[in-house]
Design a protein around this motif. Structure first.
Motif, PDB file in Angstrom:
ATOM      1  N   THR A 145      -1.291  59.970  31.574  1.00 32.60           N
ATOM      2  CA  THR A 145      -1.324  58.644  30.947  1.00 32.60           C
ATOM      3  C   THR A 145      -0.191  58.525  29.941  1.00 32.60           C
ATOM      4  O   THR A 145       0.467  57.479  29.831  1.00 32.60           O
ATOM      5  CB  THR A 145      -2.676  58.416  30.239  1.00 32.60           C
ATOM      6  OG1 THR A 145      -3.709  58.601  31.195  1.00 32.60           O
ATOM      7  CG2 THR A 145      -2.777  57.012  29.663  1.00 32.60           C
ATOM      8  N   ALA A 146       0.043  59.621  29.213  1.00 29.57           N
ATOM      9  CA  ALA A 146       1.091  59.597  28.186  1.00 29.57           C
ATOM     10  C   ALA A 146       2.474  59.378  28.789  1.00 29.57           C
ATOM     11  O   ALA A 146       3.291  58.646  28.232  1.00 29.57           O
ATOM     12  CB  ALA A 146       1.066  60.894  27.382  1.00 29.57           C
ATOM     13  N   VAL A 147       2.733  59.990  29.941  1.00 28.04           N
ATOM     14  CA  VAL A 147       4.102  59.912  30.485  1.00 28.04           C
ATOM     15  C   VAL A 147       4.303  58.759  31.470  1.00 28.04           C
ATOM     16  O   VAL A 147       5.409  58.245  31.606  1.00 28.04           O
ATOM     17  CB  VAL A 147       4.560  61.237  31.144  1.00 28.04           C
ATOM     18  CG1 VAL A 147       4.572  62.362  30.145  1.00 28.04           C
ATOM     19  CG2 VAL A 147       3.732  61.588  32.351  1.00 28.04           C
ATOM     20  N   THR A 148       3.236  58.358  32.175  1.00 33.17           N
ATOM     21  CA  THR A 148       3.442  57.356  33.232  1.00 33.17           C
ATOM     22  C   THR A 148       3.642  55.945  32.677  1.00 33.17           C
ATOM     23  O   THR A 148       4.017  55.051  33.424  1.00 33.17           O
ATOM     24  CB  THR A 148       2.273  57.341  34.252  1.00 33.17           C
ATOM     25  OG1 THR A 148       1.056  57.255  33.525  1.00 33.17           O
ATOM     26  CG2 THR A 148       2.286  58.572  35.110  1.00 33.17           C
ATOM     27  N   LYS A 149       3.409  55.763  31.373  1.00 31.79           N
ATOM     28  CA  LYS A 149       3.663  54.443  30.760  1.00 31.79           C
ATOM     29  C   LYS A 149       5.115  54.015  30.955  1.00 31.79           C
ATOM     30  O   LYS A 149       5.435  52.842  30.948  1.00 31.79           O
ATOM     31  CB  LYS A 149       3.398  54.510  29.249  1.00 31.79           C
ATOM     32  CG  LYS A 149       1.941  54.517  28.873  1.00 31.79           C
ATOM     33  CD  LYS A 149       1.846  54.669  27.373  1.00 31.79           C
ATOM     34  CE  LYS A 149       0.457  55.049  26.941  1.00 31.79           C
ATOM     35  NZ  LYS A 149       0.446  55.580  25.582  1.00 31.79           N
ATOM     36  N   VAL A 150       5.969  55.008  31.076  1.00 32.39           N
ATOM     37  CA  VAL A 150       7.397  54.703  31.141  1.00 32.39           C
ATOM     38  C   VAL A 150       7.872  54.475  32.582  1.00 32.39           C
ATOM     39  O   VAL A 150       8.950  53.940  32.805  1.00 32.39           O
ATOM     40  CB  VAL A 150       8.186  55.845  30.440  1.00 32.39           C
ATOM     41  CG1 VAL A 150       8.363  57.035  31.353  1.00 32.39           C
ATOM     42  CG2 VAL A 150       9.498  55.362  29.916  1.00 32.39           C
ATOM     43  N   VAL A 151       7.036  54.855  33.546  1.00 33.55           N
ATOM     44  CA  VAL A 151       7.444  54.731  34.955  1.00 33.55           C
ATOM     45  C   VAL A 151       7.310  53.275  35.394  1.00 33.55           C
ATOM     46  O   VAL A 151       6.253  52.670  35.253  1.00 33.55           O
ATOM     47  CB  VAL A 151       6.572  55.638  35.862  1.00 33.55           C
ATOM     48  CG1 VAL A 151       6.931  55.446  37.327  1.00 33.55           C
ATOM     49  CG2 VAL A 151       6.724  57.092  35.460  1.00 33.55           C
TER      50      VAL A 151
ATOM     51  N   ILE B 284      13.124  58.979  42.880  1.00 37.26           N
ATOM     52  CA  ILE B 284      12.833  60.055  41.926  1.00 37.26           C
ATOM     53  C   ILE B 284      12.307  59.499  40.591  1.00 37.26           C
ATOM     54  O   ILE B 284      11.565  60.166  39.873  1.00 37.26           O
ATOM     55  CB  ILE B 284      14.089  60.955  41.701  1.00 37.26           C
ATOM     56  CG1 ILE B 284      13.731  62.271  41.007  1.00 37.26           C
ATOM     57  CG2 ILE B 284      15.167  60.232  40.904  1.00 37.26           C
ATOM     58  CD1 ILE B 284      13.146  63.311  41.867  1.00 37.26           C
ATOM     59  N   LEU B 285      12.677  58.245  40.274  1.00 35.93           N
ATOM     60  CA  LEU B 285      12.219  57.652  39.010  1.00 35.93           C
ATOM     61  C   LEU B 285      10.741  57.251  39.070  1.00 35.93           C
ATOM     62  O   LEU B 285      10.129  56.968  38.045  1.00 35.93           O
ATOM     63  CB  LEU B 285      13.063  56.429  38.629  1.00 35.93           C
ATOM     64  CG  LEU B 285      14.536  56.703  38.333  1.00 35.93           C
ATOM     65  CD1 LEU B 285      15.256  55.434  37.935  1.00 35.93           C
ATOM     66  CD2 LEU B 285      14.691  57.753  37.242  1.00 35.93           C
ATOM     67  N   GLY B 286      10.181  57.243  40.271  1.00 38.77           N
ATOM     68  CA  GLY B 286       8.741  56.986  40.394  1.00 38.77           C
ATOM     69  C   GLY B 286       7.948  58.283  40.306  1.00 38.77           C
ATOM     70  O   GLY B 286       6.722  58.279  40.367  1.00 38.77           O
ATOM     71  N   ASN B 287       8.678  59.394  40.161  1.00 34.93           N
ATOM     72  CA  ASN B 287       8.027  60.712  40.111  1.00 34.93           C
ATOM     73  C   ASN B 287       7.885  61.228  38.689  1.00 34.93           C
ATOM     74  O   ASN B 287       8.607  60.815  37.781  1.00 34.93           O
ATOM     75  CB  ASN B 287       8.840  61.716  40.924  1.00 34.93           C
ATOM     76  CG  ASN B 287       8.518  61.621  42.399  1.00 34.93           C
ATOM     77  OD1 ASN B 287       7.997  60.609  42.874  1.00 34.93           O
ATOM     78  ND2 ASN B 287       8.815  62.675  43.135  1.00 34.93           N
TER      79      ASN B 287
ATOM     80  N   ALA C   3       8.589  62.080  32.435  1.00 34.60           N
ATOM     81  CA  ALA C   3       8.925  60.907  33.254  1.00 34.60           C
ATOM     82  C   ALA C   3       9.989  60.104  32.525  1.00 34.60           C
ATOM     83  O   ALA C   3      10.106  60.170  31.296  1.00 34.60           O
ATOM     84  CB  ALA C   3       7.688  60.041  33.485  1.00 34.60           C
ATOM     85  N   THR C   4      10.763  59.345  33.297  1.00 41.09           N
ATOM     86  CA  THR C   4      11.832  58.557  32.683  1.00 41.09           C
ATOM     87  C   THR C   4      12.131  57.308  33.502  1.00 41.09           C
ATOM     88  O   THR C   4      11.855  57.265  34.704  1.00 41.09           O
ATOM     89  CB  THR C   4      13.127  59.394  32.537  1.00 41.09           C
ATOM     90  OG1 THR C   4      14.136  58.593  31.924  1.00 41.09           O
ATOM     91  CG2 THR C   4      13.636  59.860  33.891  1.00 41.09           C
ATOM     92  N   ASP C   5      12.677  56.296  32.827  1.00 41.25           N
ATOM     93  CA  ASP C   5      13.193  55.119  33.541  1.00 41.25           C
ATOM     94  C   ASP C   5      14.701  55.012  33.308  1.00 41.25           C
ATOM     95  O   ASP C   5      15.290  53.956  33.488  1.00 41.25           O
ATOM     96  CB  ASP C   5      12.476  53.844  33.082  1.00 41.25           C
ATOM     97  CG  ASP C   5      12.760  53.516  31.624  1.00 41.25           C
ATOM     98  OD1 ASP C   5      13.436  54.331  30.940  1.00 41.25           O
ATOM     99  OD2 ASP C   5      12.328  52.453  31.158  1.00 41.25           O
ATOM    100  N   LEU C   6      15.298  56.090  32.866  1.00 36.39           N
ATOM    101  CA  LEU C   6      16.714  56.236  32.524  1.00 36.39           C
ATOM    102  C   LEU C   6      17.059  55.658  31.148  1.00 36.39           C
ATOM    103  O   LEU C   6      18.131  55.908  30.632  1.00 36.39           O
ATOM    104  CB  LEU C   6      17.646  55.627  33.580  1.00 36.39           C
ATOM    105  CG  LEU C   6      17.623  56.296  34.962  1.00 36.39           C
ATOM    106  CD1 LEU C   6      18.597  55.594  35.909  1.00 36.39           C
ATOM    107  CD2 LEU C   6      17.961  57.774  34.885  1.00 36.39           C
TER     108      LEU C   6
END
Lengths: 94, 354
Positions: free
Chosen positions: B15-21, B29-32, B46-49
Motif C-alpha cells: 500500500t505504501a509503495v503502490t500509491k505512486v504507480v 516496468i513502471l507498473g511493477n 515503485a516509481t513513476d519516474l
C-alpha cells in the motif's frame, strides 16, 4: 487565437498547439474527456480514451464556438471533482 | 528469493509503495514493484519516474534475491489472501501462496527497473510535513499550463517554516516551527498527497526532496521526488496588509448558508453575493432561480457588497478550523483575507465581478 473572431461564431484550432491548449484549459475539466474510456488496439497496446470531438478538430467542429472571446464547447459537462477555472473571479497575479 | 510473512505486513508494504504507480502505463516496468530480500530485510520499491517510494520491513528465515512483479496484481492478491503469504521466485516466475491459494506471476528483470539516483542533499531537518502542508492543499492549482503552481511552495518566511499554495484565485499559507533560512522549493501535488503522517526527516537539494520515516519494527519508508522546476510567484505582495473592515461570523453557519443558496447556482453562474451590514450577512445567488439567506455577525462598520465563487468559499471555509471565521475586507474589488481558529493559517480569496 486563430478563429476567435466574434462571440457565437464557430471556433477551430489553427494547429496542434492550439488544440493542446484547448484540451488543457477546457477538455481537462470535462466529464467526457476520456470519451468511451481506454481501449486496446489490434496489437494489444493500451490506447487512452479521448473525446470524439478531438478527432474532428481540424475538419468539422459544429460543437466548438467563441463565447466571451474564448473557445467554448457546447458538449462540455463539468467534472465537479475538477471544475474549470472560474472566468469571473479576478486574477491574483495580473 | 523466498520468504513468508503475515498478509497484513505485505499489504502495508505494498500500500505504501503502490500509491505512486500510475494506473495507465505505457512502460510496463513502471507498473511493477521491485521486491528484494537482503540481510533479513524485505523491501519494495515503485516509481513513476518523478517520485520513488521505497519501504522495508524485517523478515525471518528469508532467502536473498530480487525481482519485479505487477504492483497492482500483487497488492490485490495480498488484500484477498487468507493468512500468511509466501513468495517464491523460480526463474522468471514468482509463486505466491496463501492457504490453499496459489498464484504464478510473470516477472520482469530487475536490471530494467529505473534507478532513481538522488544525489546529495544540502539541507536536512525533522518536521511534521503532512500537517504543515495540509491546510494549503486545497489551493494547489490543477492547471497544467501553470505548472509552477501545481504544488506547495515550501520555504522559510519570517524565520519560520512556511507552506503556500495558490491557483491564482485563492491562496493558502500555513506557518510552522521556527527554522533557519533555506532556498524555497515547490513540492509537487502528487508528493503532497502521499506524505506520511507525523514527523519525517526532510532532505532537500535544488532538484530533489527526500522524505524518510522510520516506524521501528514496522520498517522504514523513503520517498524521493523531483521538485517542480519553476519560480513560485511573489505571493507576499498579494496578501493585503491594510484590510480594515473586520467581520466575525460563525464558520459553520456561513458555510451552511453558502451551500444552501448555491443550490440554485448554475455551472456558468457560481457567484454568491455577500451583503455585509451591521448585525447581518445577507447571501444571495442568482442562477436559473434566485436564493437568499442570512446569518448573524457582530460587524458594525459601513455596509459592503462583495461576490465570491461559491465553490471557492465552501472549500475555503471547510479548510479553516475553529468556530469563528474572521474576514478582513477592503472593497468589492480587492483580495479578502480569511482566518479561522489557527492563527498560523491564512487564506486569501479574490472576489468575483458581480
Amino acid at each position: 487565437m486563430s478563429a476567435a473572431t466574434k462571440n457565437g461564431g464557430p471556433w477551430q484550432p489553427a494547429n496542434e498547439a492550439e488544440l493542446d491548449w484547448f484540451k488543457k484549459t477546457l477538455c481537462a475539466h470535462c466529464l467526457d474527456r476520456n470519451g468511451e474510456g481506454d481501449w486496446e488496439d489490434e496489437f494489444g497496446q493500451d490506447v487512452p480514451g479521448e473525446c470524439v470531438l478531438h478527432y474532428y478538430a481540424f475538419t468539422s467542429t459544429h460543437h466548438w464556438s467563441v463565447a466571451d472571446g474564448k473557445p467554448d464547447c457546447s458538449e462540455f459537462r463539468e467534472d465537479p471533482e475538477n471544475p474549470a477555472r472560474c472566468t469571473e473571479t479576478m486574477e491574483m497575479f495580473e | 528469493m523466498r520468504l513468508s510473512l503475515p498478509r497484513q505486513d505485505l499489504t502495508r508494504l505494498l500500500t505504501a509503495v503502490t500509491k505512486v504507480v500510475e494506473t495507465r502505463n505505457n512502460i510496463p516496468i513502471l507498473g511493477n514493484v521491485l521486491l528484494s530480500v537482503e540481510d533479513g530485510q524485505f523491501s519494495a520499491r515503485a516509481t513513476d519516474l518523478d517520485i520513488e517510494v521505497a519501504t522495508s520491513i524485517p523478515v525471518l528465515d528469508a532467502t536473498n534475491g530480487s525481482t519485479t512483479v505487477n504492483a497492482k496484481l500483487l497488492a490485490d492478491i495480498a488484500k484477498k489472501a487468507g493468512g500468511d503469504v509466501s513468495l517464491d521466485l523460480d526463474g522468471d516466475t514468482l509463486t505466491v501462496k496463501s492457504g490453499r491459494s496459489r498464484f504464478r506471476l510473470a516477472t520482469l528483470p530487475v536490471d530494467d527497473f529505473p534507478s532513481f539516483a538522488a544525489g546529495g542533499f544540502d539541507v536536512e531537518f525533522d518536521v511534521d510535513l503532512a500537517s504543515l502542508v495540509a491546510p494549503t492543499q486545497f489551493a494547489i492549482s490543477t492547471e497544467e499550463t501553470r505548472y509552477y503552481l501545481n504544488g506547495v511552495y515550501f520555504h522559510t518566511a519570517e524565520g519560520r517554516l512556511a507552506a503556500v499554495a495558490t491557483d491564482g484565485h485563492r491562496l493558502s499559507r500555513h506557518y510552522g516551527d521556527p527554522r533557519d533560512h533555506f532556498e524555497g522549493v515547490i513540492l509537487p501535488r502528487k508528493l503532497v498527497s502521499i506524505l506520511p503522517k507525523g514527523n519525517v526527516r526532510v532532505s532537500l537539494s535544488n532538484t530533489k526532496v527526500r522524505i524518510h520515516t522510520s516506524n521501528g519494527a514496522d520498517g522504514d519508508t523513503t520517498i524521493t521526488s523531483k521538485l517542480i522546476d519553476g519560480t513560485f510567484p511573489d505571493y507576499q505582495r498579494v496578501i493585503p496588509t491594510s484590510n480594515g473592515k473586520i467581520v466575525l461570523a460563525d464558520r459553520k453557519a456561513l458555510a451552511t448558508a453558502v451551500e444552501r443558496v448555491s443550490t440554485v447556482a448554475t455551472e456558468r453562474g457560481r457567484a454568491v453575493k455577500l451583503e455585509i451590514a451591521p448585525g447581518q450577512i445577507a447571501l444571495s445567488v442568482r442562477g436559473d432561480a434566485e436564493a437568499t439567506d442570512s446569518i448573524e455577525t457582530d460587524y458594525s462598520g459601513e455596509p459592503i457588497e462583495i461576490g465570491f465563487n461559491a465553490a471557492y468559499l465552501t472549500e475555503l471555509l471547510a479548510n479553516l478550523s475553529g468556530d469563528t471565521v474572521r474576514i478582513a475586507l477592503n472593497d468589492a474589488g480587492s483580495p479578502t483575507i480569511f482566518t479561522g481558529g489557527d492563527d498560523d493559517v491564512l487564506v486569501v480569496l479574490m472576489p468575483m465581478r458581480v
